[in-house]
Design an enzyme around this catalytic site. Structure first.
Site, PDB file in Angstrom:
ATOM      1  N   GLY A  69      -2.877   2.802  -4.867  1.00 36.09           N
ATOM      2  CA  GLY A  69      -3.508   1.539  -5.233  1.00 36.09           C
ATOM      3  C   GLY A  69      -2.562   0.388  -4.988  1.00 36.09           C
ATOM      4  CB  CYS A  70      -2.468  -2.974  -6.470  1.00 34.20           C
ATOM      5  SG  CYS A  70      -1.485  -4.476  -6.417  1.00 34.20           S
ATOM      6  CG  PHE A  71       2.231  -3.011  -2.795  1.00 32.83           C
ATOM      7  CD1 PHE A  71       1.924  -4.245  -3.339  1.00 32.83           C
ATOM      8  CD2 PHE A  71       2.326  -2.915  -1.411  1.00 32.83           C
ATOM      9  CE1 PHE A  71       1.709  -5.358  -2.544  1.00 32.83           C
ATOM     10  CE2 PHE A  71       2.124  -4.024  -0.598  1.00 32.83           C
ATOM     11  CZ  PHE A  71       1.806  -5.250  -1.173  1.00 32.83           C
ATOM     12  CD1 TRP A  72       2.463  -6.542  -5.969  1.00 28.53           C
ATOM     13  CD2 TRP A  72       0.732  -7.367  -7.117  1.00 28.53           C
ATOM     14  NE1 TRP A  72       1.989  -7.621  -5.278  1.00 28.53           N
ATOM     15  CE2 TRP A  72       0.927  -8.153  -5.955  1.00 28.53           C
ATOM     16  CE3 TRP A  72      -0.302  -7.705  -7.987  1.00 28.53           C
ATOM     17  CZ2 TRP A  72       0.126  -9.254  -5.650  1.00 28.53           C
ATOM     18  CZ3 TRP A  72      -1.099  -8.797  -7.687  1.00 28.53           C
ATOM     19  CH2 TRP A  72      -0.882  -9.564  -6.527  1.00 28.53           C
TER      20      TRP A  72
ATOM     21  CG  HIS B 181      -0.803   1.449 -11.031  1.00 27.07           C
ATOM     22  ND1 HIS B 181      -1.062   0.330 -10.280  1.00 27.07           N
ATOM     23  CD2 HIS B 181      -1.038   2.510 -10.233  1.00 27.07           C
ATOM     24  CE1 HIS B 181      -1.451   0.712  -9.074  1.00 27.07           C
ATOM     25  NE2 HIS B 181      -1.446   2.017  -9.016  1.00 27.07           N
TER      26      HIS B 181
END
Length: 161
Positions: free
Chosen positions: A10-13, A153
């Site tokens: 998913g979003c790397f952040w 996350h």
């Protein structure tokens, strides 16, 4: 010895924020991998996944321990989706550098499937790591810069090990 693992979930952040504090992790960088576009950018990374490159000290943690955490902080059963993010950029993927890593990742996926923690089968793919492209500076350490920024996350379960 310092080693690397490249994961997309998913979003790397959000991935970066959670992995940065794991024992044995000595560095993290967000970027793109798995696509055909050379020198991708956030605006042009078709086919690439948003990924996290993790540098770790293998005397303090292991590839297997990092896979364990990976499968606890995202939903590996959703195809090309995490939270509100949809598309192949947000696929669950493990990029392997050699046959040993591939075998270990296959065994861990089997362990996750057998655990019964998820109603659906794991959709995480295994892809050879051919190139990691560093994302733009404004994406690096994003949630450190903007603690109220978006993430989907979180730690969902205890260890699989």
């Amino acid at each position: 010895m310092i080693k690397k693992i490249v994961l997309g979930g998913g979003c790397f952040w959000g991935m970066q924020e959670l992995f940065r504090s794991q024992p044995g992790v000595v560095g993290t960088r967000v970027g793109y991998a798995g696509g055909e576009v050379v020198n991708p950018t956030y605006e042009n990374h078709e086919g690439h996944a948003e990924v996290l490159e993790i540098e770790y000290d293998d005397t303090k943690t292991s590839y297997r321990a990092l896979l364990d955490f990976f499968f606890r902080v995202h939903n590996p059963t959703t195809l090309n989706q995490q939270g509100n993010d949809r598309g192949t950029s947000y696929r669950s993927v493990i990029f392997y550098s050699n046959g040993e890593e591939k075998q270990e990742a296959e065994a861990f996926i089997d362990l996750v499937n057998r655990s019964g923690r998820w109603e659906e089968a794991v959709a995480t793919t295994l892809e050879p790591l051919t190139q990691f492209y560093l994302a733009e500076d404004y994406h690096q350490d994003y949630l450190q810069k903007d603690p109220a920024g978006y993430t989907c996350h979180f730690v969902r379960f205890g260890t699989y090990l």
